[in-house]
Design a protein around this motif. Sequence first.
Motif, PDB file in Angstrom:
ATOM      1  N   ARG A 178       4.039  17.290 -34.420  1.00 39.82           N
ATOM      2  CA  ARG A 178       4.953  18.414 -34.256  1.00 39.82           C
ATOM      3  C   ARG A 178       6.403  17.977 -34.266  1.00 39.82           C
ATOM      4  NH1 ARG A 178       0.484  19.877 -31.293  1.00 39.82           N
ATOM      5  NH2 ARG A 178       1.149  18.662 -29.485  1.00 39.82           N
ATOM      6  N   ARG A 179       6.683  16.747 -33.845  1.00 44.46           N
ATOM      7  CA  ARG A 179       8.059  16.264 -33.865  1.00 44.46           C
ATOM      8  C   ARG A 179       8.509  16.006 -35.298  1.00 44.46           C
ATOM      9  NH1 ARG A 179       7.899  11.202 -30.362  1.00 44.46           N
ATOM     10  NH2 ARG A 179       5.655  11.487 -30.246  1.00 44.46           N
ATOM     11  N   ASN A 201       0.702  16.317 -39.203  1.00 47.76           N
ATOM     12  CA  ASN A 201       0.041  16.784 -37.994  1.00 47.76           C
ATOM     13  C   ASN A 201       0.922  16.624 -36.761  1.00 47.76           C
ATOM     14  OD1 ASN A 201      -2.268  17.835 -36.639  1.00 47.76           O
ATOM     15  ND2 ASN A 201      -2.786  15.782 -35.934  1.00 47.76           N
ATOM     16  N   GLY A 255      10.894  20.456 -32.043  1.00 49.30           N
ATOM     17  CA  GLY A 255       9.631  19.910 -31.591  1.00 49.30           C
ATOM     18  C   GLY A 255       9.770  18.751 -30.644  1.00 49.30           C
ATOM     19  N   ASP A 268       4.058  16.902 -24.852  1.00 44.78           N
ATOM     20  CA  ASP A 268       3.567  17.846 -25.842  1.00 44.78           C
ATOM     21  C   ASP A 268       2.093  17.541 -26.090  1.00 44.78           C
ATOM     22  OD1 ASP A 268       4.207  20.060 -27.212  1.00 44.78           O
ATOM     23  OD2 ASP A 268       5.163  19.068 -28.894  1.00 44.78           O
ATOM     24  N   TYR A 308       2.448  23.721 -25.154  1.00 43.16           N
ATOM     25  CA  TYR A 308       3.374  24.549 -25.917  1.00 43.16           C
ATOM     26  C   TYR A 308       2.779  25.889 -26.333  1.00 43.16           C
ATOM     27  CZ  TYR A 308       0.827  23.285 -30.138  1.00 43.16           C
ATOM     28  OH  TYR A 308      -0.158  23.120 -31.079  1.00 43.16           O
TER      29      TYR A 308
END
Length: 547
Positions: A487-488, A485, A120, A125, A164
């Motif tokens: 993504r990383r 929440n 991620g 992003d 993404y």
Amino acid sequence: MASVLVRIATLIPIAALATALATATTASAATPTPPHVDGIEDPRRVAHEETRAPSVLGTRRDSLIAREDRKRLARPIALPVFGRELRLSGRLTLDHEAQIERLLRFDLELAERADDYARGRRPVDDELDTDQRLELDLFYPFTDDIAIYLAAQAEWRHLVHSDYAQEQSRWTVSRREAWLYWGGLFDTPLAVQVGAQRYSDEREWWWDRDLDSVRLRWDAKRLHVSIGVGEQLLPRDLGRDRIDPEEEEVLRILGEAWWEYWPDHSIALRGLHQDDQSDDYHRLGALCVRPPPFPSPFYTSGCIDRSREDESDAELTWLGGELAGRVKPGALGLVRYWLDGAVVFGRESFYDFAGPDRARGTGRSVLLRNHHEVFGYGLDVGAYWELPLPLRPTLIAGWAFGSGRLGDFQERQRGFRQTGLQDDTDKFGGVATFNYYGELLDPELANLEVWTAGLGFRFLRASSLDLVYHRYAQDELAAYLRDANLRRRPYGRDRDLGDELDVVLGIEEWERFEIKAVFAVFWPGQAFGRGEDRESYLGSLRFRMNF
């Protein structure tokens, strides 16, 4: 056996509905007992009214359809049906949200850079989406003790922009609650409720979910006891032919005992046993080959559709409770406090899938299976103090902790996790509900420590502004965040996850209209590696009309 009982119980609403109609017809035709005889109250009638159970709208929480995050009109649409009011209500929501995740400068080891995208870690992003929802519900009491409630939702989600994923739109029509309530059994506060019904606690730390279930309730003025048994019987979204794999054949037993032992002070004991019975996959390591010349039915043994994969099956039990109350120390304002705690224990199985056609997701089979024990504990304690000053400033403080286990992997966690039914939202004295573990990060309390401090203000008649700060850290080093929440994911080398600041504005000056605006920024800590300009941002604006 319990699963069979739940399925049989779905026939109860039909029989109960017919009985209720007959009862209502008989009651309307019968001559009511006069409350007065020659101007004097009948003592037998008075004694009966004092000892009988409260009506369906007179339970502990004012009504069975009351929701902490749902504003209902004082005078909803009411239609006379067989001498009683059929109540219709709903709300239209327009929700716009933008999330920006930035990681402009990489300061990572070369050996890890090939894994950046898989973890991620992208230079940019970002995402912008809009969500429009129409919710409708219907409530009808056949008698003072028998009622039916139906609720549904239509939703249109449009992904305007994403770095993404492809832009897309999606329509869904989903069922919400659909239950039959029969109270006043044996002239006591005992009641039975059957169908898709809401389970919720005040802070939604334990649960806030609609579940297909059968529930027995005891709703006295200061004592509420309930036990429910449920299993998802139908898909939530209409038009789908199957239940989500994570919900299929999951049997739940939920129990709660709530007691107001002193005015404005309560204690609750809660428990949940959850048994995922869908662990009987095809043979471990079974071949699944589908050569093009042959029709697929000849090679279905051992094959699993990727859309039906369920990576974990668990038999888990949560036990704990809640202590909450309000204190009014004279001229010093109002203090509200809470303490939620639970332990979880049980066993979980985890599956790895493989197959010859990964792109299309067909021809998959179970490659590996492992089991592990689960044990952990979680706490959430806090308070807010509303001062008797202009703008009614409110001081907020809280601490939450969910224990971890050394050496855990993503989604294979052996420490504490919440029930999976929670929502983790509250108002903290304001008018707008928000995620009290962070609007942007919004993590599950698992292998996590959260420090919270905030300041809120009330202005005009029904508006509020809350500024809430969170500090995050892991209990044990791990390269994951459960149900977050963001993504990383962290690297698992440092416990410092970072900080978040939320600004929440709620305006409810009108009976029918609500406005909620949120701005949040998250500063990653050392757990995400070193770098610059790595903040993530969230902005959302919601308009809602109630009718």
